[in-house]
Design a protein around this motif. Structure first.
Motif, short mmCIF file in Angstrom:
data_model
loop_
_atom_site.label_atom_id
_atom_site.label_comp_id
_atom_site.label_asym_id
_atom_site.label_seq_id
_atom_site.Cartn_x
_atom_site.Cartn_y
_atom_site.Cartn_z
N ILE A 388 13.47 75.58 27.42
CA ILE A 388 13.42 74.13 27.69
C ILE A 388 14.64 73.46 27.08
O ILE A 388 14.87 73.56 25.87
CB ILE A 388 12.14 73.51 27.09
CG1 ILE A 388 10.90 74.19 27.65
CG2 ILE A 388 12.10 72.00 27.37
CD1 ILE A 388 9.61 73.81 26.94
N GLN A 389 15.44 72.83 27.91
CA GLN A 389 16.58 72.05 27.42
C GLN A 389 16.08 70.68 26.97
O GLN A 389 15.50 69.92 27.75
CB GLN A 389 17.62 71.87 28.52
CG GLN A 389 18.84 71.07 28.12
CD GLN A 389 19.68 71.78 27.08
OE1 GLN A 389 20.13 72.88 27.30
NE2 GLN A 389 19.88 71.13 25.94
N VAL A 398 21.79 65.78 13.71
CA VAL A 398 22.19 66.70 14.77
C VAL A 398 22.27 65.94 16.08
O VAL A 398 21.24 65.54 16.63
CB VAL A 398 21.18 67.88 14.91
CG1 VAL A 398 21.63 68.83 16.01
CG2 VAL A 398 21.04 68.61 13.59
N GLY A 399 23.46 65.72 16.59
CA GLY A 399 23.62 64.94 17.81
C GLY A 399 23.54 65.76 19.08
O GLY A 399 23.27 65.24 20.16
N ILE A 400 23.76 67.09 18.97
CA ILE A 400 23.80 67.92 20.16
C ILE A 400 22.40 68.10 20.75
O ILE A 400 21.39 67.88 20.09
CB ILE A 400 24.40 69.30 19.86
CG1 ILE A 400 23.53 70.04 18.84
CG2 ILE A 400 25.83 69.20 19.38
CD1 ILE A 400 23.91 71.48 18.66
N ALA A 401 22.38 68.53 22.01
CA ALA A 401 21.11 68.80 22.69
C ALA A 401 20.62 70.19 22.31
O ALA A 401 21.30 71.19 22.55
CB ALA A 401 21.29 68.71 24.20
N THR A 402 19.48 70.28 21.67
CA THR A 402 18.89 71.57 21.28
C THR A 402 18.00 72.08 22.41
O THR A 402 17.87 71.44 23.46
CB THR A 402 18.07 71.42 19.99
OG1 THR A 402 17.12 70.36 20.17
CG2 THR A 402 18.98 71.09 18.82
N CYS A 403 17.41 73.24 22.20
CA CYS A 403 16.53 73.81 23.21
C CYS A 403 15.30 74.41 22.55
O CYS A 403 15.27 74.60 21.33
CB CYS A 403 17.27 74.88 24.03
SG CYS A 403 17.82 76.28 23.03
N ILE A 404 14.30 74.71 23.35
CA ILE A 404 13.09 75.38 22.87
C ILE A 404 12.97 76.71 23.60
O ILE A 404 13.06 76.76 24.83
CB ILE A 404 11.82 74.53 23.11
CG1 ILE A 404 11.87 73.24 22.30
CG2 ILE A 404 10.56 75.34 22.76
CD1 ILE A 404 10.72 72.30 22.60
N ILE A 405 12.77 77.78 22.85
CA ILE A 405 12.49 79.09 23.43
C ILE A 405 11.01 79.39 23.19
O ILE A 405 10.53 79.34 22.06
CB ILE A 405 13.36 80.20 22.80
CG1 ILE A 405 14.84 79.97 23.13
CG2 ILE A 405 12.92 81.57 23.30
CD1 ILE A 405 15.76 81.02 22.57
N ASP A 421 14.72 71.69 32.59
CA ASP A 421 15.76 70.77 32.14
C ASP A 421 15.12 69.42 31.81
O ASP A 421 14.86 68.61 32.69
CB ASP A 421 16.84 70.60 33.21
CG ASP A 421 18.03 69.79 32.70
OD1 ASP A 421 17.94 69.24 31.59
OD2 ASP A 421 19.04 69.71 33.42
N ALA A 422 14.87 69.20 30.52
CA ALA A 422 14.28 67.94 30.06
C ALA A 422 15.34 67.05 29.42
O ALA A 422 15.01 66.12 28.68
CB ALA A 422 13.16 68.22 29.06
N GLY A 423 16.59 67.32 29.71
CA GLY A 423 17.70 66.61 29.08
C GLY A 423 17.72 65.11 29.34
O GLY A 423 18.29 64.35 28.55
N ASN A 471 22.73 85.29 30.39
CA ASN A 471 22.91 83.88 30.02
C ASN A 471 21.57 83.15 30.19
O ASN A 471 20.97 83.20 31.26
CB ASN A 471 23.97 83.25 30.93
CG ASN A 471 24.36 81.85 30.50
OD1 ASN A 471 23.56 81.13 29.90
ND2 ASN A 471 25.58 81.46 30.79
N LEU A 472 21.12 82.50 29.14
CA LEU A 472 19.83 81.79 29.19
C LEU A 472 20.00 80.27 29.17
O LEU A 472 19.03 79.54 28.96
CB LEU A 472 18.96 82.21 28.01
CG LEU A 472 18.43 83.65 28.04
CD1 LEU A 472 17.68 83.97 26.75
CD2 LEU A 472 17.53 83.87 29.24
N SER A 473 21.20 79.79 29.41
CA SER A 473 21.42 78.34 29.45
C SER A 473 20.71 77.74 30.65
O SER A 473 20.85 78.23 31.79
CB SER A 473 22.92 78.03 29.54
OG SER A 473 23.59 78.48 28.40
N VAL A 474 19.98 76.68 30.42
CA VAL A 474 19.24 76.03 31.51
C VAL A 474 20.18 75.55 32.60
O VAL A 474 19.88 75.66 33.79
CB VAL A 474 18.40 74.86 30.94
CG1 VAL A 474 17.76 74.06 32.08
CG2 VAL A 474 17.34 75.37 29.98
N SER A 475 21.34 75.05 32.23
CA SER A 475 22.29 74.53 33.21
C SER A 475 22.81 75.59 34.15
O SER A 475 23.34 75.28 35.22
CB SER A 475 23.46 73.86 32.50
OG SER A 475 24.13 74.79 31.66
#
Length: 520
Positions: A388-389, A398-405, A421-423, A471-475
């Motif tokens: 989950i992004q 922490v300003g960056i977008a984190t994720c949930i595994i 993608d919950a960004g 690659n596990l990036s949501v994007s």
């Protein structure tokens, strides 16, 4: 249960107290005195309420523990330690100490003696580890409180009186009444936001904690034990106390923390949320090198927000490659980033029917080297259920977008990973973003259904992920919606023709003016 308006008023009061009392002591340091005083008040009122409940059942409804002699109270010391985990003499109760605080020239010494006595009451009993050092951060002789004992005592008295005037309620057995716990969490959030990373690294925002709890507990009604290997101040574990814990009062909470201050905060948080000492086991030690709960595993629910890109021993420690937690992947997480070491540790502790929800630094989703090999191990064994992004700027410092595994060991019919993608699911709140209940609900809807939805969710086969360099990036899998306005080429061309014609006409006029000026 406190209403939203009552909570808002309480939070305003807390904010005013904290700002009025904060002087030369740093805000993040000063929270030890505010939270420590709240904790002292809580356990004092809690034990009074507990004893008076027993006496009421015995036919003495007017009994007041705070008014009896210390000698008489000694008769119930053993019973209280067995049932509550600690004991406080009537003369040591918060309400009795605060009454004379401003007149007590030896307040610092008395507080020190009281805190030692409370901790000592548990020595040699089952609750000893849970009580030891709980007041260690409440330093009455801290020079920044004042240059003299008199000044320090005056400030301590102000803190005690301010906390005594907070409207916190006293219905400790009412699971809907969690005002002490809410106050603690508000203070933690306030200090974390004011202190940046120094405070924020110990605190996971409540809405993220709630989402992790919902993910880890969904479709698993028989959770008996919940675990967080990097528990911080305990906010993730306590979300289970407010959800699953209400249905299962015997739920056990396990956590480990390497920072002594945060370790104390977590145990205090447990008490403030009325989790009895025999229902939690929080340990102080390095999780990656000295795990403390392997004999308590497996766990049916694991939630965690481990430190991002933490340095650790890695390959330099030859013992680790044979550690049963890390060995299955065949490699260790790099020395410069222990993120996936925590992931492997969590996987080992997870039961076959359990679910783990972990907040991760986004780099672990795509970085190469040994991290890629660990991802390959996870994908080939079908352990990764969902990625989950999250929106950017949710966490303090922490300003960056984190994720949930989300990890699962149970056999699943689809050898696939759900990417969500919950960004863009957030609302601005000052200089931070927050997940509203409707945003959480949408994420849970996608998670539960495992159905694809344009621009939000896609189910991807493990083979495709392995072919894509793991690659596990949501994007990389969820298409981004093009929010730009569609361009009408015909209209653009027509407009260009008009502009050209207007330009030509303007040039003619300019040429005529120039000729006129030259007298031609």
């Amino acid at each position: 249960m406190a209403t939203q308006q009552e909570r808002a008023e309480l939070h305003k009061t807390i904010w005013k107290i904290a700002n009025d009392l904060r002087g030369s002591v740093d805000g993040w340091e000063f929270k030890a005195y505010v939270l420590g005083s709240i904790f002292y008040r809580f356990i004092s009122e809690n034990i009074c309420d507990y004893i008076q409940g027993i006496m009421k059942e015995a036919g003495q409804p007017d009994f007041d523990y705070a008014l009896i002699s210390d000698e008489m109270a000694e008769n119930i010391r053993r019973k209280m330690v067995e049932e509550k985990g600690y004991f406080i003499l009537p003369s040591q109760l918060f309400q009795n100490v605060v009454e004379n605080a401003y007149k007590d020239e030896n307040l610092n010494e008395h507080l020190t003696a009281i805190f030692r006595s409370i901790e000592a009451s548990a020595v040699g009993t089952a609750s000893e580890e849970d009580l030891r050092g709980l007041f260690s951060d409440f330093s009455v002789d801290n020079q920044s409180l004042g240059s003299t004992v008199i000044k320090r005592n005056q400030l301590l008295a102000r803190v005690l009186w301010a906390v005594s005037n907070m409207e916190l309620g006293s219905k400790y057995n009412d699971t809907d009444n969690d005002t002490f716990g809410d106050t603690y969490e508000f203070l933690m959030q306030m200090y974390a936001s004011q202190s940046g990373k120094s405070g924020g690294e110990f605190f996971t925002p409540q809405q993220v904690s709630e989402l992790l709890a919902r993910l880890a507990s969904w479709n698993n009604p028989n959770i008996q034990k919940v675990y967080d290997p990097a528990c911080g101040s305990g906010s993730l574990l306590l979300k289970f106390a407010k959800t699953v814990g209400r249905e299962n009062p015997n739920l056990k909470y396990f956590g480990q923390e390497v920072n002594p201050t945060t370790y104390n905060l977590c145990r205090i948080n447990m008490f403030l949320h009325n989790v009895n000492y025999d229902n939690f086991d929080i340990r102080l030690e390095d999780t990656l090198l000295k795990p403390q709960h392997m004999h308590d595993a497996p766990f049916d629910a694991i939630v965690s927000n481990p430190p991002y890109s933490l340095k650790w021993d890695g390959k330099e420690n030859p013992i680790l490659i044979n550690d049963e937690r890390y060995a299955p992947a065949g490699v260790l997480a790099p020395k410069s980033a222990a993120d996936l070491a925590f992931t492997m540790h969590i996987l080992w502790h997870l039961s076959e029917r359990g679910t783990a929800a972990i907040v991760e630094f986004p780099g672990v989703l795509y970085r190469g080297g040994d991290e890629k090999k660990i991802r390959q191990y996870l994908i080939r064994n079908n352990y990764v259920d969902t990625i989950i992004q999250l929106p950017a700027n949710l966490f303090f410092g922490v300003g960056i977008a984190t994720c949930i595994i989300v990890l699962k060991k149970s056999a699943r019919p689809d050898s696939s990973v759900l990417f969500i993608d919950a960004g863009k699911l957030f609302q601005k709140n000052g200089n931070k973003n927050i997940l509203l209940p409707e945003h959480q609900d949408k994420i849970m809807e996608l998670f539960q259904s495992r159905k694809e939805e344009p621009y939000l969710a896609r189910l991807v086969k493990n083979d495709e992920i392995l072919e894509n360099d793991c690659n596990l990036s949501v994007s990389s899998y969820v298409e981004q919606e093009d929010t730009r306005e569609a361009i009408d080429i015909n209209a653009v061309n027509a407009r260009l023709e008009t502009l050209v014609a207007e330009g030509n006409e303007l040039n003619k006029k300019i040429e005529a003016i120039i000729k006129d000026l030259k007298g031609e």
